[in-house]
Scaffold this active site. Structure first.
Site, mmCIF file in Angstrom:
data_model
loop_
_atom_site.group_PDB
_atom_site.id
_atom_site.type_symbol
_atom_site.label_atom_id
_atom_site.label_comp_id
_atom_site.label_asym_id
_atom_site.label_seq_id
_atom_site.Cartn_x
_atom_site.Cartn_y
_atom_site.Cartn_z
ATOM 1 C CG ASP A 43 5.217 -15.055 94.484
ATOM 2 O OD1 ASP A 43 6.178 -15.842 94.509
ATOM 3 O OD2 ASP A 43 4.030 -15.421 94.361
ATOM 4 C CG ASP A 44 8.627 -16.419 91.592
ATOM 5 O OD1 ASP A 44 8.817 -17.054 92.638
ATOM 6 O OD2 ASP A 44 8.044 -16.895 90.602
ATOM 7 C CB CYS A 79 6.363 -20.069 96.186
ATOM 8 S SG CYS A 79 6.657 -19.174 94.642
ATOM 9 C CG ASP A 314 8.604 -16.242 97.228
ATOM 10 O OD1 ASP A 314 9.252 -15.659 96.335
ATOM 11 O OD2 ASP A 314 7.471 -16.749 97.027
ATOM 12 C CG ASN A 315 11.450 -18.106 94.870
ATOM 13 O OD1 ASN A 315 10.447 -18.599 95.392
ATOM 14 N ND2 ASN A 315 11.421 -17.574 93.654
#
Length: 539
Positions: A43-44, A79, A314-315
């Site tokens: 995540d991130d 997200c 996700d990014n």
């Protein structure tokens, strides 16, 4: 509490004894030969600013044993839209998840009705006979009372251990196959990354051996609040955010949101982002441990050689680039580029691949691995399987679409009332990371002759940013006013085509491909009309 309860009972419900008896040895052998798939989603996690550096075990166990895609991107650097693209294989304008709110279609009733039944895990389970396991963060608004609460289990999942709402490390609620389970703040039983690891190991221990499996493990790390495991709180004490050439500089000739960032940043902002950067790395050490445990368990089970393992995020993320303290959401490489590592059957070790790939490709790839006919889907992405297998002369894309719908308060941000309405995610020194007109779409091109990004904003200016990343890899100089006008026109037209694409039309030749056809008569002469079309279509 950190171990998964009643797995054998759940498995018996999923695969009754009578069904086991009906499986002939030959059929069971055929099923067993079908590849398993594991998808680890962080995540991130950036890749441009050293986000993979802490993951020594992951590098050894996945990257060095397989392939690293060095040009992997997300179509939206946020997200929920990005995760929706992974699940559906679609661009945001086709799955209609535009931000992290219920109103933005994040895990909304509409999403549940229109998109969830056709995600790739739903197809894997219903059409391909896979047992499926999910553990971790699903979508940011999952568990919201207005959308069914944690009792909602999306179609396609045999085993469901989903985090309510956004990433946390302690004091969270999991949906355990639709039943709420509360966790506290005791490291040994509650630290979420470790809980996900233990759940995954239990699944591998107790699952059926008569069906292939798909696992999706979505960690909270390295998302805020950046809470490391206690054994890692002293790690990386001398690490700080990279001081690359776009760190703490004014974003001249950029969209107004970037230009408004105060340069140079205050000492408190720099100290804050350095601390965040260090803690992000610390949280990733537990992900590294998870990967090691998972690979060892697959090896002990004799399943590693028949299992594809995908690792991605996700990014991306930024820490001080163009004087923006910390966040994602922007159109630049640091926010839209992500790690993508894959190992598995037929993948030669220690490879890198330069092809332009996106997270909309993950669903088609995994369905292709399972033997599903991709012509039966409405997915925008492409299967990576030919690239994973090292096939020669593969026809591949040279561009893809990036799109984002900005968010802003109707009233003034309480942190910075002087800025007026329309901004959000503001820091105490009144640097804001988002606004309602931070709404943009880009064509990211990577061809034999061009490494280019063309972006248009949906604002009063219809502001344009263009970067030649061959000459300017840190995207400091916006060349929109100096690049050849014909290229601008072609990119504008290509952007319009991609914004309205669906399925196969998202995979047509790019501007610099031999098969590209451009008819200037089809161009809009009024840029204002172009901008209004963008806004209406994207919602």
């Amino acid at each position: 509490r950190s171990r998964v309860a009643a797995f054998p009972t759940a498995l018996l419900r999923a695969l009754p004894l009578a069904a086991l008896l009906l499986l002939s040895p030959a059929r069971a052998a055929r099923q067993a030969r079908r590849p398993n798939v594991v998808l680890i989603l962080t995540d991130d996690q950036d890749v441009c600013l050293g986000g993979m550096t802490p993951l020594k075990k992951t590098n050894a166990l996945i990257a060095q044993m397989g392939i690293t895609f060095i040009n992997a991107y997300v179509p939206s650097a946020l997200c929920c839209p990005s995760r929706a693209s992974i699940l559906t294989g679609k661009y945001p304008h086709n799955h209609h998840v535009v931000n992290n709110t219920l109103e933005g279609n994040c895990s909304s009733k509409l999403w549940q009705k229109i998109q969830e039944p056709y995600t790739f895990p739903a197809l894997l389970k219903a059409m391909c006979g896979y047992q499926t396991f999910f553990a971790g963060k699903y979508l940011n608004e999952y568990g919201a009372e207005d959308a069914g609460g944690v009792g909602h289990v999306p179609p396609g999942w045999s085993f469901w251990y989903a985090l309510e709402k956004n990433s946390k490390y302690y004091n969270y609620t999991l949906s355990v196959n639709g039943k709420a389970r509360r966790h506290g703040e005791n490291y040994s039983v509650d630290y979420l990354t470790d809980v996900l690891a233990n759940m995954s190991l239990d699944f591998l221990e107790y699952k059926s051996n008569f069906e292939p499996f798909f696992m999706m493990i979505a960690t909270p790390a390295p998302h805020s609040p950046w809470t490391p495991a206690p054994q890692y709180t002293k790690s990386f004490q001398n690490v700080s955010a990279p001081r690359n050439s776009n760190f703490n500089i004014h974003g001249k000739n950029k969209h107004w949101l970037i230009r408004q960032a105060k340069t140079p940043m205050t000492n408190s902002s720099i100290q804050f982002l350095d601390d965040a950067y260090r803690k992000r790395w610390q949280t990733l050490l537990s992900v590294d441990d998870l990967i090691e445990k998972l690979v060892k368990k697959l090896e002990v089970n004799g399943e590693l050689d028949n299992t594809y393992i995908f690792y991605t995020s996700d990014n991306g993320f930024h820490t001080g680039q163009f004087s923006l303290p910390i966040d994602k959401r922007q159109l630049y490489e640091f926010d839209i580029k992500v790690p993508l590592l894959v190992r598995g059957p037929g993948i030669k070790p220690n490879q890198t691949n330069k092809m332009l790939v996106a997270n909309i490709d993950l669903g088609p790839t995994i369905l292709d691995i399972a033997g599903y006919d991709l012509n039966k889907t409405q997915m925008d992405g492409m299967s990576l399987l030919p690239l994973l297998r090292g096939e020669k002369n593969v026809t591949w894309r040279s561009d893809f679409l990036v799109e984002y719908q900005g968010e802003g308060y109707n009233g003034s941000d309480p942190t910075c009332p002087g800025l007026g309405p329309g901004v959000t995610h503001c820091f105490p020194d009144c640097v804001c990371e988002d606004s309602y007109n931070n709404t943009y779409a880009c064509v990211r091109t990577l061809s034999a002759s061009w490494d280019l990004q063309y972006c248009e904003f949906d604002d009063r200016e219809v502001f344009v940013e263009v970067y030649n990343l061959t000459a300017d890899p840190h995207q400091i100089n916006n060349i929109a006013k100096t690049i050849d006008q014909e290229i601008l026109e072609k990119m504008n037209y290509r952007l319009m085509m991609l914004q309205s694409c669906s399925g196969a039309t998202c995979r047509t030749p790019g501007v610099f491909d031999p098969g590209y056809r451009f008819d200037p008569r089809l161009m809009f002469s009024n840029h204002g009309l172009r901008a209004r079309r963008f806004s209406a279509q994207f919602l």
